[in-house]
Design a protein around this motif. Structure first.
Motif, PDB file in Angstrom:
ATOM      1  N   ASN A   7       4.110   5.207 -11.443  1.00 53.41           N
ATOM      2  CA  ASN A   7       3.400   6.475 -11.300  1.00 53.41           C
ATOM      3  C   ASN A   7       4.376   7.590 -10.938  1.00 53.41           C
ATOM      4  O   ASN A   7       5.590   7.373 -10.846  1.00 53.41           O
ATOM      5  N   GLN A   8       3.849   8.784 -10.711  1.00 49.31           N
ATOM      6  CA  GLN A   8       4.714   9.942 -10.465  1.00 49.31           C
ATOM      7  C   GLN A   8       5.583   9.748  -9.221  1.00 49.31           C
ATOM      8  O   GLN A   8       6.793  10.007  -9.257  1.00 49.31           O
ATOM      9  N   ASP A   9       4.999   9.315  -8.138  1.00 50.25           N
ATOM     10  CA  ASP A   9       5.773   9.123  -6.906  1.00 50.25           C
ATOM     11  C   ASP A   9       6.876   8.096  -7.106  1.00 50.25           C
ATOM     12  O   ASP A   9       7.997   8.268  -6.595  1.00 50.25           O
ATOM     13  N   VAL A  11       8.393   7.242  -9.969  1.00 52.89           N
ATOM     14  CA  VAL A  11       9.441   7.810 -10.813  1.00 52.89           C
ATOM     15  C   VAL A  11      10.333   8.735 -10.000  1.00 52.89           C
ATOM     16  O   VAL A  11      11.572   8.671 -10.079  1.00 52.89           O
ATOM     17  N   GLU A  12       9.728   9.597  -9.199  1.00 56.16           N
ATOM     18  CA  GLU A  12      10.508  10.540  -8.394  1.00 56.16           C
ATOM     19  C   GLU A  12      11.413   9.812  -7.403  1.00 56.16           C
ATOM     20  O   GLU A  12      12.523  10.268  -7.109  1.00 56.16           O
ATOM     21  N   ASP A  84       1.157  20.298 -12.454  1.00 55.36           N
ATOM     22  CA  ASP A  84       2.222  20.517 -13.426  1.00 55.36           C
ATOM     23  C   ASP A  84       1.593  20.817 -14.784  1.00 55.36           C
ATOM     24  O   ASP A  84       0.601  20.183 -15.176  1.00 55.36           O
ATOM     25  N   GLN A  87       1.647  17.009 -18.592  1.00 54.90           N
ATOM     26  CA  GLN A  87       1.038  15.753 -18.167  1.00 54.90           C
ATOM     27  C   GLN A  87       1.183  14.733 -19.304  1.00 54.90           C
ATOM     28  O   GLN A  87       1.007  15.081 -20.473  1.00 54.90           O
ATOM     29  N   THR A  89       2.718  10.483 -20.580  1.00 61.48           N
ATOM     30  CA  THR A  89       3.339   9.185 -20.336  1.00 61.48           C
ATOM     31  C   THR A  89       4.598   9.031 -21.178  1.00 61.48           C
ATOM     32  O   THR A  89       4.752   9.681 -22.216  1.00 61.48           O
ATOM     33  N   ASN A 105       5.068   7.704 -15.784  1.00 56.65           N
ATOM     34  CA  ASN A 105       4.551   9.062 -15.678  1.00 56.65           C
ATOM     35  C   ASN A 105       5.547  10.047 -16.293  1.00 56.65           C
ATOM     36  O   ASN A 105       6.725  10.076 -15.923  1.00 56.65           O
ATOM     37  N   SER A 107       5.289  13.453 -16.298  1.00 59.46           N
ATOM     38  CA  SER A 107       5.483  14.714 -15.578  1.00 59.46           C
ATOM     39  C   SER A 107       6.762  14.676 -14.755  1.00 59.46           C
ATOM     40  O   SER A 107       7.588  15.595 -14.800  1.00 59.46           O
ATOM     41  N   ALA A 108       6.933  13.582 -13.998  1.00 56.03           N
ATOM     42  CA  ALA A 108       8.128  13.453 -13.161  1.00 56.03           C
ATOM     43  C   ALA A 108       9.381  13.319 -14.012  1.00 56.03           C
ATOM     44  O   ALA A 108      10.419  13.927 -13.723  1.00 56.03           O
TER      45      ALA A 108
END
Length: 221
Positions: A7-9, A11-12, A84, A87, A89, A105, A107-108
């Protein structure tokens, strides 16, 4: 076969900017050597619809072949919602069997990867004595570029301009930058300029640029 889902978190947390800069430098070199196939993206934009969806495929040959597909929806009004504008994948497929290996994700990845490529370009093209950075914009890409570019040049002064003054101040306070009163004020004297904006109107004029300035154009005109 298990599929890795990030997920985004996640990936970041896992895709650090410094490592991504080096990965993008190698990816660009591989592209120049003809080792990867990256066709033009395919965009679907319905009539009278402000949003769009883009499909961005790629293939890498060699010892570990793979296909990838970035599917990204662009919703220009998302920043007003606190989201953001991008959006979607990124899906990785095994290059020998076609099996799905990972779903991540976008976005990241878009935020980090785009800024990392700008950092590669800045490292290769900006003057070694670069000292001033100007950012036009205060959204996701502005923040990621403010993280990436100081990794490749030592900036003594950073100026931000955005029509959304509150966002510009918040970003400047977070990252130790100055808020400029206009785009021209931000750009004048800057050695490196980033246009991190989705504006459909011109945001930068040639006459504002210092001789020898390096410009990273991320959206905008």
């Amino acid at each position: 076969m298990a599929v890795l889902v990030l997920n985004q978190d996640e990936v970041e947390r896992l895709l650090d900017m410094e490592g991504c800069i080096e990965a993008m430098a190698e990816a660009l070199a591989s592209l120049a050597r003809g080792e990867v196939h990256v066709p033009l993206r395919f965009v679907v934009k319905p009539e009278n619809e402000p949003s769009l969806i883009g499909l961005m495929p790629a293939h890498r040959a060699g010892a570990s072949p793979l296909y990838s597909l970035k599917t990204v929806c662009v919703f220009p009004d998302n920043p007003k919602r606190g989201l953001d504008a991008h959006q979607g994948t990124v899906t990785l497929f095994d290059g020998e069997t076609g099996e799905v290996r990972a779903l991540m994700n976008a976005s990241a990845i878009t935020a980090i990867r785009t800024a990392a490529v700008s950092a590669v370009a800045t490292r290769a093209l900006a003057r070694e004595d670069t000292r001033e950075l100007a950012i036009l914009g205060s959204g996701v890409q502005a923040r990621s570029h403010l993280e990436a570019l100081p990794l490749v040049r030592d900036f003594e002064r950073i100026r931000i301009f955005s029509p959304t003054a509150g966002n510009a101040k918040a970003l400047a306070d977070d990252l130790g930058a100055e808020v400029a009163g206009s785009a021209e004020e931000a750009v004048r004297g800057a050695d490196v300029v980033v246009t991190a904006t989705s504006s459909t109107e011109p945001v930068l004029r040639r006459g504002w640029l210092k001789d020898g300035a390096h410009v990273n154009v991320i959206g905008g005109r």
